[in-house]
Design an enzyme around this catalytic site. Structure first.
Site, PDB file in Angstrom:
ATOM      1  CE1 TYR A 158      -3.280  -2.813   0.140  1.00 45.99           C
ATOM      2  CE2 TYR A 158      -2.541  -3.263   2.375  1.00 45.99           C
ATOM      3  CZ  TYR A 158      -3.276  -3.609   1.261  1.00 45.99           C
ATOM      4  OH  TYR A 158      -4.011  -4.772   1.278  1.00 45.99           O
ATOM      5  CG  HIS A 211      -5.252  -0.128   2.014  1.00 43.26           C
ATOM      6  ND1 HIS A 211      -5.087  -0.139   3.374  1.00 43.26           N
ATOM      7  CD2 HIS A 211      -5.665  -1.358   1.664  1.00 43.26           C
ATOM      8  CE1 HIS A 211      -5.391  -1.335   3.840  1.00 43.26           C
ATOM      9  NE2 HIS A 211      -5.749  -2.101   2.817  1.00 43.26           N
TER      10      HIS A 211
HETATM   11 MG    MG Z   1      -8.833  -3.703   0.568  1.00 44.39          MG
END
Ligand code: MG
Length: 404
Positions: A158, A211
């Site tokens: 992320y 995210h």
């Molecule tokens: Mg997710």
């Protein structure tokens, strides 16, 4: 109908994959009749166990196992303040165990009890990630080789993990954390998607999960830049608190939008579904209270042509994953199922795990949810005391703490 009542409610925490999973067993007044449910809120597993053992268990022992809806509504009101992840996960454990019991009583797999199959196999997607394009390419190739046709594509997990690649300039005395640079992250993903399409063509369905790491202006620009790569969906482009911004994303980009894994309250999904601002609802089923509310949510979404894409991370027990899949089989507005695989230890602890062949998941068709729990085997994998949560302490390059 003979009444059968709850005799005991037990909570177990086990970590066959070094991730704490919370399993609930509801025992009944019939000696050999019991059910299992998933109550996994891995980052607060002890709080969920306390909610189950100290609060729900004494309130619901002696209640009829036949009346799932009545028990669910009573659990939801039982602490007055409600719709939080701890109570919802505890409720899910009981709710799913009661559905498991009802399936066993009916001698039907859960999907059959809920209306029967809409499809024979469940298309699932996997996560391809790596620290370089070469690594991501290898992962996608492996998944394709195993028959998967849907892959979530990331590089550096992320936010791109640029701190680890030593590409960020930070202030003196910057606190530790999971640093990322939104602009570098966006550029890296556009480049990644370009490579994925060049290398793998257009048959592969691809997803990406923001995210919630971008500002509203950036997330709109990012979505529009991703349009040429024709994603299956773009996930969590905004955080739940900013869900009203999905209206503007919907109006200004044609990228399919998915959200929901952090939702715990129906207020969070009502407006975005009714306005058709999203294409896929992705709740974590135990986080909203189990199969009972998920069924209602799915039927509500169907009226607006919003499809399901239940959250399927590795902090979900195989019982919870199977519960997702029973819904996947019987809902006509099923979209796709996220799947994180089961390792050998998980399959040892949870006999009857769903099987995946050629990109489709299959359930084992035994009555109820169909996944057991080997309490003895689980003791070999005790709860982990210090799980790695460092990725949740996200920071921008200047040191500002942001949501993960
Ligand atoms: Mg997710």
């Amino acid at each position: 109908m003979k009444d059968i009542v709850i005799r005991d409610i037990k909570a177990f925490v086990t970590a066959p994959r070094q991730i704490n999973l919370v399993v609930v067993k509801v025992e009944t007044s019939e000696p050999d009749l019991y059910g299992y449910g998933c109550a996994t809120f891995t980052w607060r597993s002890k709080a969920v166990v306390t909610a189950l053992e100290e609060y729900l268990k004494p309130m619901f022992i002696g209640k009829s196992v036949h009346n799932i809806e009545d028990i669910w509504q009573s659990m939801m009101g039982s602490s007055y303040w409600r719709n939080g992840p701890v109570l919802n996960n505890a409720m899910s454990g009981v709710d799913e165990a009661l559905w498991d019991i009802k399936g066993k009583l009916a001698n039907m797999p859960l999907y059959s009890l809920l209306g029967g199959k809409c499809r024979e196999g469940i298309p699932v997607y996997r996560h391809a990630d790596g620290s370089s394009w070469e690594e991501v390419k290898e992962r996608i190739s492996e998944f394709q080789g195993e028959g998967y046709r849907y892959v979530r594509c990331h590089m550096g997990t992320y936010g791109g993990n640029f701190d680890k690649r030593q590409q960020l300039i930070k202030p003196e005395n910057a606190p530790s954390g999971s640093y990322y640079d939104p602009k570098k992250y966006m550029r890296s993903v556009i480049s990644l998607m370009d490579k994925v399409r060049t290398q793998f063509g257009w048959e592969l369905e691809i997803m990406h999960d923001v995210h919630e790491r971008l500002s509203l202006a950036d997330t709109l620009a990012f979505a529009r830049e991703l349009e040429p790569f024709k994603l299956f969906f773009l996930e969590d482009s905004v955080e739940p608190d900013q869900a009203s911004y999905l209206k503007y994303l919907r109006e200004q980009t044609c990228v399919p939008l998915a959200i929901g894994e952090l939702f715990t309250n129906p207020v969070e999904w009502k407006t975005i579904i009714q306005n058709q601002w999203i294409d896929f609802i992705r709740v974590h089923i135990s986080d909203i209270g189990g199969v009972s509310p998920a069924l209602k949510l799915a039927h509500f979404a169907q009226a607006y042509q919003v499809r399901t894409a239940w959250h399927g991370p590795n902090d979900l027990s195989p019982i919870g994953m199977a519960a997702n899949m029973h819904l996947d089989l019987c809902l006509s507005n099923f979209g796709i199922q996220e799947f994180s695989g089961f390792d050998e230890a998980e399959q040892e602890v949870f006999p009857g795990c769903p099987q995946v062949r050629n990109g489709f998941a299959y359930l084992n068709d035994t009555p109820g949810i169909g996944v057991g729990f080997d309490e003895k085997a689980a003791q070999k994998y005790p709860a982990v005391e210090n799980m790695d949560f460092s990725w949740m302490f996200s920071r921008l390059p200047d040191g500002t703490a942001v949501r993960p």
